[in-house]
Design a protein around this motif. Structure first.
Motif, PDB file in Angstrom:
ATOM      1  N   UNK A  14      50.212  59.830  36.579  1.00 24.92           N
ATOM      2  CA  UNK A  14      50.126  61.286  36.602  1.00 24.92           C
ATOM      3  C   UNK A  14      48.642  61.632  36.695  1.00 24.92           C
ATOM      4  N   UNK A  15      48.181  61.922  37.913  1.00 22.12           N
ATOM      5  CA  UNK A  15      46.760  62.200  38.153  1.00 22.12           C
ATOM      6  C   UNK A  15      46.276  63.417  37.373  1.00 22.12           C
ATOM      7  N   UNK A  16      47.136  64.418  37.185  1.00 19.55           N
ATOM      8  CA  UNK A  16      46.721  65.629  36.473  1.00 19.55           C
ATOM      9  C   UNK A  16      46.402  65.347  35.004  1.00 19.55           C
ATOM     10  N   UNK A  17      46.969  64.264  34.463  1.00 17.45           N
ATOM     11  CA  UNK A  17      46.707  63.877  33.071  1.00 17.45           C
ATOM     12  C   UNK A  17      45.830  62.635  32.981  1.00 17.45           C
ATOM     13  N   UNK A  18      45.300  62.182  34.110  1.00 21.89           N
ATOM     14  CA  UNK A  18      44.488  60.961  34.176  1.00 21.89           C
ATOM     15  C   UNK A  18      45.251  59.782  33.573  1.00 21.89           C
ATOM     16  N   UNK A  19      46.534  59.697  33.925  1.00 25.00           N
ATOM     17  CA  UNK A  19      47.398  58.650  33.380  1.00 25.00           C
ATOM     18  C   UNK A  19      47.766  57.661  34.483  1.00 25.00           C
ATOM     19  N   UNK A  20      47.539  56.396  34.223  1.00 17.54           N
ATOM     20  CA  UNK A  20      47.926  55.324  35.144  1.00 17.54           C
ATOM     21  C   UNK A  20      48.297  54.114  34.289  1.00 17.54           C
ATOM     22  N   UNK A  21      49.577  53.992  33.949  1.00 17.21           N
ATOM     23  CA  UNK A  21      50.041  52.952  33.038  1.00 17.21           C
ATOM     24  C   UNK A  21      51.029  52.011  33.720  1.00 17.21           C
ATOM     25  N   UNK A  22      51.120  50.806  33.188  1.00 15.63           N
ATOM     26  CA  UNK A  22      52.098  49.839  33.673  1.00 15.63           C
ATOM     27  C   UNK A  22      52.893  49.292  32.497  1.00 15.63           C
ATOM     28  N   UNK A  23      54.067  48.755  32.822  1.00 16.66           N
ATOM     29  CA  UNK A  23      54.927  48.112  31.833  1.00 16.66           C
ATOM     30  C   UNK A  23      55.612  46.962  32.549  1.00 16.66           C
ATOM     31  N   UNK A  24      55.439  45.753  32.053  1.00 16.88           N
ATOM     32  CA  UNK A  24      55.998  44.552  32.675  1.00 16.88           C
ATOM     33  C   UNK A  24      56.942  43.905  31.667  1.00 16.88           C
ATOM     34  N   UNK A  25      58.167  43.650  32.094  1.00  9.04           N
ATOM     35  CA  UNK A  25      59.211  43.180  31.195  1.00  9.04           C
ATOM     36  C   UNK A  25      59.974  42.045  31.865  1.00  9.04           C
ATOM     37  N   UNK A  26      60.193  40.940  31.125  1.00 10.53           N
ATOM     38  CA  UNK A  26      60.951  39.819  31.699  1.00 10.53           C
ATOM     39  C   UNK A  26      61.636  39.013  30.603  1.00 10.53           C
ATOM     40  N   UNK A  27      62.584  38.180  31.034  1.00 12.19           N
ATOM     41  CA  UNK A  27      63.256  37.238  30.147  1.00 12.19           C
ATOM     42  C   UNK A  27      62.775  35.841  30.495  1.00 12.19           C
ATOM     43  N   UNK A  28      62.446  35.037  29.471  1.00 13.36           N
ATOM     44  CA  UNK A  28      61.941  33.688  29.675  1.00 13.36           C
ATOM     45  C   UNK A  28      62.616  32.741  28.689  1.00 13.36           C
ATOM     46  N   UNK A  29      62.950  31.530  29.119  1.00 11.29           N
ATOM     47  CA  UNK A  29      63.513  30.548  28.175  1.00 11.29           C
ATOM     48  C   UNK A  29      62.414  30.006  27.258  1.00 11.29           C
ATOM     49  N   UNK A  30      62.798  29.619  26.047  1.00 17.69           N
ATOM     50  CA  UNK A  30      61.850  28.990  25.134  1.00 17.69           C
ATOM     51  C   UNK A  30      62.095  27.477  25.142  1.00 17.69           C
ATOM     52  N   UNK A  38      59.885  39.122  27.049  1.00 16.51           N
ATOM     53  CA  UNK A  38      58.426  39.196  27.131  1.00 16.51           C
ATOM     54  C   UNK A  38      58.049  40.549  27.724  1.00 16.51           C
ATOM     55  N   UNK A  39      57.067  41.196  27.114  1.00 10.96           N
ATOM     56  CA  UNK A  39      56.618  42.466  27.679  1.00 10.96           C
ATOM     57  C   UNK A  39      55.116  42.619  27.551  1.00 10.96           C
ATOM     58  N   UNK A  40      54.545  43.298  28.508  1.00  9.07           N
ATOM     59  CA  UNK A  40      53.122  43.643  28.467  1.00  9.07           C
ATOM     60  C   UNK A  40      52.980  45.056  29.011  1.00  9.07           C
ATOM     61  N   UNK A  41      51.943  45.737  28.560  1.00  6.72           N
ATOM     62  CA  UNK A  41      51.763  47.138  28.927  1.00  6.72           C
ATOM     63  C   UNK A  41      50.299  47.500  28.822  1.00  6.72           C
ATOM     64  N   UNK A  42      49.941  48.614  29.424  1.00 10.52           N
ATOM     65  CA  UNK A  42      48.579  49.099  29.314  1.00 10.52           C
ATOM     66  C   UNK A  42      48.204  49.989  30.477  1.00 10.52           C
ATOM     67  N   UNK A  43      46.920  50.275  30.563  1.00  8.43           N
ATOM     68  CA  UNK A  43      46.387  51.068  31.664  1.00  8.43           C
ATOM     69  C   UNK A  43      46.232  50.152  32.868  1.00  8.43           C
ATOM     70  N   UNK A  44      46.626  50.623  34.039  1.00 13.79           N
ATOM     71  CA  UNK A  44      46.531  49.826  35.254  1.00 13.79           C
ATOM     72  C   UNK A  44      45.084  49.399  35.473  1.00 13.79           C
TER      73      UNK A  44
END
Length: 87
Positions: A14-30, A38-44
């Protein structure tokens, strides 16, 4: 481990709010035959947070994965191809 691969990369921009975020989500065997959400997130373009949660059954892990997807979609995150952070 589930037959199908579960992976989602989404963004909320959302450029009007200076927002650029990502969210990465997956399933992994142990190594112990369990499955981890597994998940990771943050500012792009920047380092963000990471978290993993281990489940003893595929059903529990997939259910949790889908609940997280539902929450993120509700907040406005949209799936982005097969890309990953920084691409």
């Amino acid at each position: 481990m589930p037959i199908h691969s579960y992976h989602l990369y989404c963004q909320r921009i959302d450029a009007s709010r200076n927002m650029a975020r990502y969210y990465d989500l997956s399933l992994q065997p142990t190594l112990f035959g369990e499955i981890a959400v597994m998940r990771s997130w943050g500012r792009i373009g920047r380092a963000g947070g990471e978290k993993s949660e281990v489940f003893s059954s595929d059903q529990q892990a997939i259910s949790h994965f889908l609940e997280l997807v539902r929450r993120k979609r509700k907040k406005g995150y949209a799936p982005v191809g097969a890309g990953r952070q920084g691409e």
